[in-house]
Design a protein around this motif. Structure first.
Motif, PDB file in Angstrom:
ATOM      1  N   VAL A  49      -2.312  -7.463   8.596  1.00 18.83           N
ATOM      2  CA  VAL A  49      -1.115  -6.150   8.967  1.00 18.83           C
ATOM      3  C   VAL A  49       0.050  -6.607   7.870  1.00 18.83           C
ATOM      4  O   VAL A  49       0.794  -5.626   7.232  1.00 18.83           O
ATOM      5  CB  VAL A  49      -0.645  -6.284  10.255  1.00 18.83           C
ATOM      6  N   GLY A  50       0.588  -7.729   7.703  1.00 21.18           N
ATOM      7  CA  GLY A  50       1.655  -8.283   6.944  1.00 21.18           C
ATOM      8  C   GLY A  50       1.268  -7.550   5.454  1.00 21.18           C
ATOM      9  O   GLY A  50       2.090  -7.052   4.917  1.00 21.18           O
ATOM     10  N   VAL A  51       0.038  -8.098   4.886  1.00 26.29           N
ATOM     11  CA  VAL A  51      -0.173  -7.721   3.460  1.00 26.29           C
ATOM     12  C   VAL A  51      -0.648  -6.176   3.219  1.00 26.29           C
ATOM     13  O   VAL A  51       0.140  -5.730   2.314  1.00 26.29           O
ATOM     14  CB  VAL A  51      -1.372  -8.712   2.831  1.00 26.29           C
ATOM     15  N   TYR A  52      -1.217  -5.654   4.220  1.00 26.18           N
ATOM     16  CA  TYR A  52      -1.383  -4.303   3.964  1.00 26.18           C
ATOM     17  C   TYR A  52      -0.268  -3.346   4.419  1.00 26.18           C
ATOM     18  O   TYR A  52      -0.172  -2.206   3.600  1.00 26.18           O
ATOM     19  CB  TYR A  52      -2.597  -3.794   4.915  1.00 26.18           C
ATOM     20  N   VAL A  53       0.745  -3.651   5.155  1.00 28.74           N
ATOM     21  CA  VAL A  53       1.998  -2.753   5.354  1.00 28.74           C
ATOM     22  C   VAL A  53       2.837  -2.916   4.199  1.00 28.74           C
ATOM     23  O   VAL A  53       3.332  -1.704   3.846  1.00 28.74           O
ATOM     24  CB  VAL A  53       2.565  -3.099   6.530  1.00 28.74           C
ATOM     25  N   GLY A  54       2.621  -3.991   3.383  1.00 26.34           N
ATOM     26  CA  GLY A  54       3.376  -3.975   2.262  1.00 26.34           C
ATOM     27  C   GLY A  54       2.717  -3.417   1.065  1.00 26.34           C
ATOM     28  O   GLY A  54       3.607  -2.583   0.283  1.00 26.34           O
ATOM     29  N   PHE A  55       1.329  -3.604   1.030  1.00 24.99           N
ATOM     30  CA  PHE A  55       0.559  -2.855  -0.095  1.00 24.99           C
ATOM     31  C   PHE A  55       0.686  -1.484   0.055  1.00 24.99           C
ATOM     32  O   PHE A  55       0.944  -0.675  -1.064  1.00 24.99           O
ATOM     33  CB  PHE A  55      -0.795  -3.377   0.320  1.00 24.99           C
ATOM     34  N   GLY A  56       0.640  -0.737   1.170  1.00 25.67           N
ATOM     35  CA  GLY A  56       0.539   0.496   1.393  1.00 25.67           C
ATOM     36  C   GLY A  56       2.019   1.245   1.202  1.00 25.67           C
ATOM     37  O   GLY A  56       1.853   2.445   0.839  1.00 25.67           O
ATOM     38  N   SER A  57       2.982   0.529   1.566  1.00 22.55           N
ATOM     39  CA  SER A  57       4.230   1.274   1.474  1.00 22.55           C
ATOM     40  C   SER A  57       5.188   0.580   0.376  1.00 22.55           C
ATOM     41  O   SER A  57       6.197   0.836   0.330  1.00 22.55           O
ATOM     42  CB  SER A  57       4.955   1.053   2.929  1.00 22.55           C
ATOM     43  N   ALA A  58       4.330   0.275  -0.414  1.00 28.64           N
ATOM     44  CA  ALA A  58       4.930  -0.682  -1.660  1.00 28.64           C
ATOM     45  C   ALA A  58       6.093   0.264  -2.455  1.00 28.64           C
ATOM     46  O   ALA A  58       5.759   1.438  -2.351  1.00 28.64           O
ATOM     47  CB  ALA A  58       3.893  -1.309  -2.734  1.00 28.64           C
ATOM     48  N   PHE A  59       6.931  -0.696  -3.194  1.00 30.63           N
ATOM     49  CA  PHE A  59       7.979   0.205  -3.994  1.00 30.63           C
ATOM     50  C   PHE A  59       7.579  -0.297  -5.394  1.00 30.63           C
ATOM     51  O   PHE A  59       8.184   0.555  -6.023  1.00 30.63           O
ATOM     52  CB  PHE A  59       9.416  -0.483  -3.574  1.00 30.63           C
ATOM     53  N   MET A  60       6.949  -1.181  -5.494  1.00 31.48           N
ATOM     54  CA  MET A  60       6.442  -1.397  -6.953  1.00 31.48           C
ATOM     55  C   MET A  60       4.976  -2.135  -7.239  1.00 31.48           C
ATOM     56  O   MET A  60       4.718  -3.176  -8.108  1.00 31.48           O
ATOM     57  CB  MET A  60       7.515  -2.435  -7.749  1.00 31.48           C
ATOM     58  N   ASN A  61       4.074  -1.581  -6.496  1.00 33.94           N
ATOM     59  CA  ASN A  61       2.766  -2.306  -6.397  1.00 33.94           C
ATOM     60  C   ASN A  61       2.099  -1.580  -7.705  1.00 33.94           C
ATOM     61  O   ASN A  61       1.931  -0.229  -7.927  1.00 33.94           O
ATOM     62  CB  ASN A  61       1.861  -1.685  -5.066  1.00 33.94           C
ATOM     63  N   PRO A  62       1.519  -2.349  -8.747  1.00 35.33           N
ATOM     64  CA  PRO A  62       1.182  -1.893 -10.016  1.00 35.33           C
ATOM     65  C   PRO A  62      -0.310  -1.197  -9.695  1.00 35.33           C
ATOM     66  O   PRO A  62      -0.485  -0.324 -10.652  1.00 35.33           O
ATOM     67  CB  PRO A  62       1.133  -2.916 -10.875  1.00 35.33           C
ATOM     68  N   PHE A  63      -0.951  -1.676  -8.678  1.00 40.33           N
ATOM     69  CA  PHE A  63      -2.196  -1.158  -8.484  1.00 40.33           C
ATOM     70  C   PHE A  63      -2.257   0.369  -7.858  1.00 40.33           C
ATOM     71  O   PHE A  63      -3.144   1.125  -7.995  1.00 40.33           O
ATOM     72  CB  PHE A  63      -2.960  -1.918  -7.592  1.00 40.33           C
TER      73      PHE A  63
END
Length: 466
Positions: free
Chosen positions: A170-184
């Motif tokens: 949950v920690g990594v996916y909530v950050g990944f999905g709502s990211a503010f500067m995820n390059p992918f």
């Protein structure tokens, strides 16, 4: 003694991502014989973006895909997506070098020791770490090994295996999905949409912070309940049978050398933000920055030249599937473009939703992306597949392209925590020995909450921000 061998019934195996996408390529190729060919006129705006001109759709000569076109499209798609594919490889390789130094494990070990006796506080501290990692440099697959550490640690602290797994997944996916500067996700989608890389970062950061806070509270409330009464855990019987290695509690601490490496990572993230904001960096500059980070980290970590190279290759290997899925997604786009049917699909969809308020159209984009993510769980792959259609659709419907990107990243991100095709989720559950059914039973309220929040954010962004 009977020679007859009993055959076990094979369990249903969900098709591989490549199988699904190749099936889509074939299906799309067949549909080009039934979908009328057509096209819109396009114009270039003052800021250099090419947009569709509403009301200019007209039919053109049909050009359906042939049998050999299906197979040629994959190579063409790979070539067209080469910039994104090799960007993914380079960033993955750089983090392969970082992982070879065991810096992240050391940082986690130091944190767990500092929070000894304050078990509940471990949850927000570690989840925030994973959320930042997911929201900045797109950590996903790199988080899987931490499930091995967090599950037994959570059980020994009086929680359960669900809690330990949730801290990571949950920690990594909530950050990944709502990211503010995820390059992918954000970076790739904005590039396809013709937007400056990581533009709108301030708004996304506020939304990311609330998403993360809500998710942390959800996990903490469950963990507190299990701490008070372990029998309420849906994994209670399974956890009683686990053999926990006490050495898990004695994780390594962060060395001075690893602290310096961690500092290099932080400086890289800061440099990334400054580069895209002040210099307009895109994937070439970002890839170069991470490559420099990998080399510097390897040198500081006293890795030999061959070890750095091997770690780089290993990091690339872990992202092969995700990177090549982008090429397969581009193959679908190639079929649609060469057959002149992509604008016809766009015309049909826009005609259906044109009578709706544009805010509902934005919500429809979000829900469409959520369903699509079950089929194409790769963030960059989904961006490559859907954004070429969603971008002109948003232009026609009066939805800003930034809002379209926001709808994409939320649709892509939220269902990662529940989709039976999400590789990180399935790997994490396998390591934790938690069935997918039990995980769904635990997490579905959070998925519902996050979708409600996402709908609110997309609506706010459309009505008041973009």
């Amino acid at each position: 003694m009977s020679t007859n061998k009993t055959q076990e019934k094979k369990k249903f195996e969900f098709p591989h991502g490549f199988v699904i996408l190749f099936s889509f390529i074939v299906l799309v190729a067949i549909l080009t014989y039934f979908i009328p060919a057509g096209e819109y006129e396009r114009t270039t705006t003052e800021d250099g973006r090419e947009v569709v001109v509403d009301g200019t759709y007209q039919t053109v000569e049909s050009n359906p895909a042939g049998f050999f076109d299906i197979f040629q499209s994959i190579h063409i798609g790979m070539v067209d997506a080469a910039g994104i594919i090799f960007f993914i490889f380079i960033v993955g390789g750089a983090f392969g070098i970082l992982r070879a130094t065991n810096t992240l494990e050391g940082a986690f070990g130091s944190l767990s020791k500092r929070l000894a006796g304050k078990e509940l506080l471990m949850i927000p501290a570690i989840m925030l770490f994973f959320a930042i990692a997911g929201g900045t440099f797109g950590m996903a697959e790199e988080a899987i090994p931490f499930v091995l550490i967090l599950v037994p640690l959570a059980i020994m602290m009086g929680f359960d295996s669900i809690t330990g797994t949730a801290i990571v997944i949950v920690g990594v996916y909530v950050g990944f999905g709502s990211a503010f500067m995820n390059p992918f996700t954000v970076g790739v989608a904005q590039g396809i949409a013709g937007l400056p890389t990581f533009s709108g970062m301030g708004v996304r950061f506020i939304f990311w912070f609330i998403f993360v806070a809500v998710s942390i509270i959800y996990v903490m409330m469950y963990a507190r309940k299990i701490k008070k009464d372990p029998t309420k855990s849906i994994m209670y019987k399974e956890d009683l049978q686990r053999k926990i290695d006490p050495e898990v509690m004695n994780q390594q601490s962060l060395t001075k050398r690893q602290a310096v490496i961690l500092g290099v990572l932080v400086l890289t993230i800061i440099g990334l933000a400054l580069g895209v904001i002040l210099q307009g960096w895109y994937i070439t500059e970002i890839a170069a920055l991470f490559l420099v980070m990998g080399v510097v980290v390897g040198i500081i970590g006293k890795l030999k030249v061959n070890q750095i190279a091997e770690a780089f290759v290993k990091g690339c290997e872990e992202l092969v599937t995700g990177a090549l899925i982008v090429g397969f997604a581009y193959a679908i786009l190639t079929i649609l473009q060469d057959s002149n049917t992509i604008d016809t699909i766009l015309y049909g969809v826009s005609s259906v939703v044109s009578g709706l308020p544009s805010s509902f159209s934005a919500i429809g984009m979000l829900l469409t992306q959520s369903m699509l993510n079950v089929i194409v769980p790769s963030g960059s792959g989904q961006a490559a597949l859907s954004m070429p259609i969603m971008v002109p659709l948003s232009d026609l419907l009066g939805v800003d392209r930034q809002t379209a990107v926001l709808a994409f990243q939320y649709g892509d991100g939220i269902t990662n925590m529940i989709a039976p095709t999400a590789a990180v989720l399935l790997a994490g559950l396998a390591i934790a020995k938690i069935s997918w059914i039990k995980w769904v039973k635990w997490i579905w309220p959070l998925i519902l909450i996050q979708h409600i929040i996402a709908i609110i954010y997309v609506t706010i962004a459309h009505l008041f921000i973009w």
